[in-house]
Scaffold this motif. Sequence first.
Motif, PDB file in Angstrom:
ATOM      1  N   TYR A  68       0.864  -1.186   0.000  1.00 26.00           N
ATOM      2  CA  TYR A  68       0.000   0.000   0.000  1.00 26.00           C
ATOM      3  C   TYR A  68       0.902   1.238   0.000  1.00 26.00           C
ATOM      4  N   PHE A  69       0.374   2.360  -0.440  1.00 23.73           N
ATOM      5  CA  PHE A  69       1.160   3.591  -0.484  1.00 23.73           C
ATOM      6  C   PHE A  69       1.238   4.214   0.910  1.00 23.73           C
ATOM      7  N   SER A  70       2.439   4.655   1.283  1.00 25.78           N
ATOM      8  CA  SER A  70       2.619   5.276   2.597  1.00 25.78           C
ATOM      9  C   SER A  70       3.052   6.733   2.506  1.00 25.78           C
ATOM     10  N   PHE A  89       5.252   9.977  -0.225  1.00 22.09           N
ATOM     11  CA  PHE A  89       6.217  10.239  -1.288  1.00 22.09           C
ATOM     12  C   PHE A  89       7.065  11.446  -0.922  1.00 22.09           C
ATOM     13  N   TYR A  90       8.180  11.554  -1.606  1.00 20.95           N
ATOM     14  CA  TYR A  90       9.038  12.733  -1.484  1.00 20.95           C
ATOM     15  C   TYR A  90       9.655  13.003  -2.845  1.00 20.95           C
ATOM     16  N   LYS A  91       9.326  14.169  -3.406  1.00 20.07           N
ATOM     17  CA  LYS A  91       9.744  14.526  -4.768  1.00 20.07           C
ATOM     18  C   LYS A  91       9.275  13.428  -5.721  1.00 20.07           C
ATOM     19  N   ASP A  92      10.205  12.745  -6.401  1.00 17.39           N
ATOM     20  CA  ASP A  92       9.812  11.717  -7.374  1.00 17.39           C
ATOM     21  C   ASP A  92       9.956  10.311  -6.826  1.00 17.39           C
ATOM     22  N   ASN A  93      10.201  10.182  -5.522  1.00 12.39           N
ATOM     23  CA  ASN A  93      10.298   8.866  -4.892  1.00 12.39           C
ATOM     24  C   ASN A  93       9.023   8.574  -4.112  1.00 12.39           C
ATOM     25  N   ILE A  94       8.515   7.345  -4.235  1.00 13.14           N
ATOM     26  CA  ILE A  94       7.337   6.949  -3.472  1.00 13.14           C
ATOM     27  C   ILE A  94       7.707   5.796  -2.547  1.00 13.14           C
ATOM     28  N   TYR A  95       6.955   5.684  -1.441  1.00 15.72           N
ATOM     29  CA  TYR A  95       7.214   4.671  -0.426  1.00 15.72           C
ATOM     30  C   TYR A  95       5.971   3.803  -0.257  1.00 15.72           C
ATOM     31  N   ILE A 138      -9.579   5.217 -14.715  1.00 19.00           N
ATOM     32  CA  ILE A 138      -8.353   4.427 -14.584  1.00 19.00           C
ATOM     33  C   ILE A 138      -8.745   2.988 -14.880  1.00 19.00           C
ATOM     34  N   ASN A 139      -8.349   2.499 -16.037  1.00 18.54           N
ATOM     35  CA  ASN A 139      -8.746   1.155 -16.473  1.00 18.54           C
ATOM     36  C   ASN A 139      -8.159   0.080 -15.575  1.00 18.54           C
ATOM     37  N   HIS A 140      -8.961  -0.989 -15.362  1.00 18.41           N
ATOM     38  CA  HIS A 140      -8.445  -2.137 -14.628  1.00 18.41           C
ATOM     39  C   HIS A 140      -7.267  -2.735 -15.394  1.00 18.41           C
ATOM     40  N   LEU A 141      -6.390  -3.379 -14.679  1.00 19.74           N
ATOM     41  CA  LEU A 141      -5.254  -4.061 -15.295  1.00 19.74           C
ATOM     42  C   LEU A 141      -5.641  -5.534 -15.448  1.00 19.74           C
ATOM     43  N   GLY A 142      -6.250  -5.847 -16.601  1.00 21.19           N
ATOM     44  CA  GLY A 142      -6.805  -7.180 -16.768  1.00 21.19           C
ATOM     45  C   GLY A 142      -7.986  -7.353 -15.830  1.00 21.19           C
ATOM     46  N   ASP A 143      -7.914  -8.369 -14.956  1.00 24.92           N
ATOM     47  CA  ASP A 143      -8.970  -8.592 -13.962  1.00 24.92           C
ATOM     48  C   ASP A 143      -8.707  -7.856 -12.651  1.00 24.92           C
ATOM     49  N   ASP A 144      -7.575  -7.178 -12.548  1.00 30.49           N
ATOM     50  CA  ASP A 144      -7.173  -6.531 -11.299  1.00 30.49           C
ATOM     51  C   ASP A 144      -7.670  -5.085 -11.247  1.00 30.49           C
ATOM     52  N   LYS A 145      -8.376  -4.756 -10.170  1.00 29.87           N
ATOM     53  CA  LYS A 145      -8.904  -3.414  -9.984  1.00 29.87           C
ATOM     54  C   LYS A 145      -7.933  -2.552  -9.192  1.00 29.87           C
ATOM     55  N   LEU A 146      -8.119  -1.259  -9.296  1.00 26.65           N
ATOM     56  CA  LEU A 146      -7.312  -0.307  -8.532  1.00 26.65           C
ATOM     57  C   LEU A 146      -7.565  -0.503  -7.044  1.00 26.65           C
ATOM     58  N   SER A 147      -6.478  -0.670  -6.261  1.00 27.23           N
ATOM     59  CA  SER A 147      -6.625  -0.879  -4.818  1.00 27.23           C
ATOM     60  C   SER A 147      -6.076   0.285  -3.996  1.00 27.23           C
ATOM     61  N   ASP A 148      -5.189   1.090  -4.571  1.00 29.42           N
ATOM     62  CA  ASP A 148      -4.659   2.245  -3.849  1.00 29.42           C
ATOM     63  C   ASP A 148      -4.135   3.254  -4.863  1.00 29.42           C
ATOM     64  N   LEU A 149      -3.990   4.505  -4.399  1.00 28.53           N
ATOM     65  CA  LEU A 149      -3.673   5.609  -5.304  1.00 28.53           C
ATOM     66  C   LEU A 149      -2.821   6.628  -4.578  1.00 28.53           C
ATOM     67  N   ILE A 150      -1.912   7.253  -5.315  1.00 32.31           N
ATOM     68  CA  ILE A 150      -1.131   8.368  -4.764  1.00 32.31           C
ATOM     69  C   ILE A 150      -0.776   9.311  -5.910  1.00 32.31           C
ATOM     70  N   ILE A 151      -0.693  10.603  -5.630  1.00 29.41           N
ATOM     71  CA  ILE A 151      -0.413  11.598  -6.658  1.00 29.41           C
ATOM     72  C   ILE A 151       0.757  12.473  -6.227  1.00 29.41           C
ATOM     73  N   THR A 152       1.652  12.761  -7.187  1.00 31.58           N
ATOM     74  CA  THR A 152       2.783  13.660  -6.969  1.00 31.58           C
ATOM     75  C   THR A 152       2.675  14.810  -7.966  1.00 31.58           C
ATOM     76  N   ASP A 153       3.704  15.633  -8.038  1.00 28.62           N
ATOM     77  CA  ASP A 153       3.681  16.760  -8.976  1.00 28.62           C
ATOM     78  C   ASP A 153       3.636  16.307 -10.429  1.00 28.62           C
ATOM     79  N   HIS A 154       4.239  15.156 -10.720  1.00 25.42           N
ATOM     80  CA  HIS A 154       4.406  14.749 -12.113  1.00 25.42           C
ATOM     81  C   HIS A 154       3.632  13.486 -12.501  1.00 25.42           C
TER      82      HIS A 154
END
Length: 490
Positions: free
Chosen positions: A193-195, A197-203, A450-466
Amino acid sequence: MKAKYVLIISYFYILLFVYAAISKLITFEAFQVQLTQSPLLSAYANIIAYLVLGAELLFALLLCIKTTRLLGLYLSYGLMVAFTLYIYLILNYSDFIPCSCGGILEKMGWNEHLWFNLIVSILGFVAVYILQNNTKKFYLRIIIITLISSVVLILLFTSSEYIIKKQNPFVRRYLPHGVIQDETLDLQVNSFYFSGFYKDNIYLGNYTAPLRYIEIDSLMQRQDYSITIDSINLAYSNLRFKTLYPHFYLADGTTPIIFKGVLNDLKKRKTTGILSYKDVYFSDMVPVDSTTIAFKGQSSQDYKSVLGLLNSEGPVQIDLNTNLLESTSDGVFDTDGILVYNKEYEKFIYTYYYKNKFIQTDNKLIVINEQSTIDTTQMKKISATKLSTGENKMITPIKAINSIVVTHRNLLLIVSNSMGQNESRKMWRQASIVDVYDFVNNSYLGSFYINHLGDDKLSDLIITDHYLYGLFDRKLVRFKMAKLLIDKFY
């Protein structure tokens, strides 16, 4: 010669309107949906679809009859003026330019549409001038028709904007090409899961291995880290990893305990310290700064959700706001929701799961504003019962209105589970829908898929500047955001 010109223009208008009307009839449902996505007329899409179709057929009929041809030309000119002004407003004053319309102008771009409609309007103007013998009547009528066409369209535009952005009749406005899939990384397991981000790095934290986290850089390269804690023998049941650079937090609200460390220290295998222990029970926590934690918990008296702040500067202080979340139903589930913190504006945003509402507060949890989401369901009907253990359970489980919430700069992104007007059920089975709000200006900006990836649905999301990042089972997907979306950032 003049009579022939009038006849030719009349036949041209008849051909144009009849062809356009038939094209709309053949694909009437698509035509309605297309108007729904119009940045100018979304709120009136259904009624305008019928009015335009009816006007085109009626005006064509009037042009066929010699005694009503003059009236037909006046009305046809007025309709073309409205079409021309509509395209001008689209190009110069709308939030975005939608896809080109179908029918006779299918291959034209919006600028070509503008010139085509302008030329056709002028041709009609000249035909009316020739057919109308009285010059004074001509100028008076042509001015009145031009003004009426312009004023009606401008009023429709301004009122539609107000309804869509403020009153929200649940007509989504889809941003064209809102996000485009860029890179995909296989994470091997589906427990991340997303915890933060900092600049262009995500955790990313890990549900099943809470003492491990990963860092993804701008090249989508992965680095794994381990966390060492001293109190390893406590009865943890819900350890969660959160980051607020340069710090990280590891918390379990059932113990309850919050660890704090420095991300760079983990690279040196240093351990973390305890920020709080047995000070407050919570179900979720959000780091605010190096000493302050916001949390969501439950009242020990009525089990209603409550928000609070934990300050660790000096002796730990707990500040609860028990009156912030309003109960209008069962008192437990109707106050449940998602708490996020916007660092740029130093505001908390609490979005209800089962209400079409989110609350803005300052960094002291004092309410600043409430805003409704585009969904018109004010409150889901919840039937709940209390077990002998004191735990509350839904009798009939229902799906939340709002499921995932993230914020960055002035934007609030909400993954919605509610279908709007004129939306395709097939598309809902293939994608998640993200609604975008400007919480600073209290307005709805638009939505994207945001299209599913095959049968897999979106489970978490995070947004940065880019970028926008999504989790799909074992896959991490990075999306490029359209310039239109990035331009919404302040």
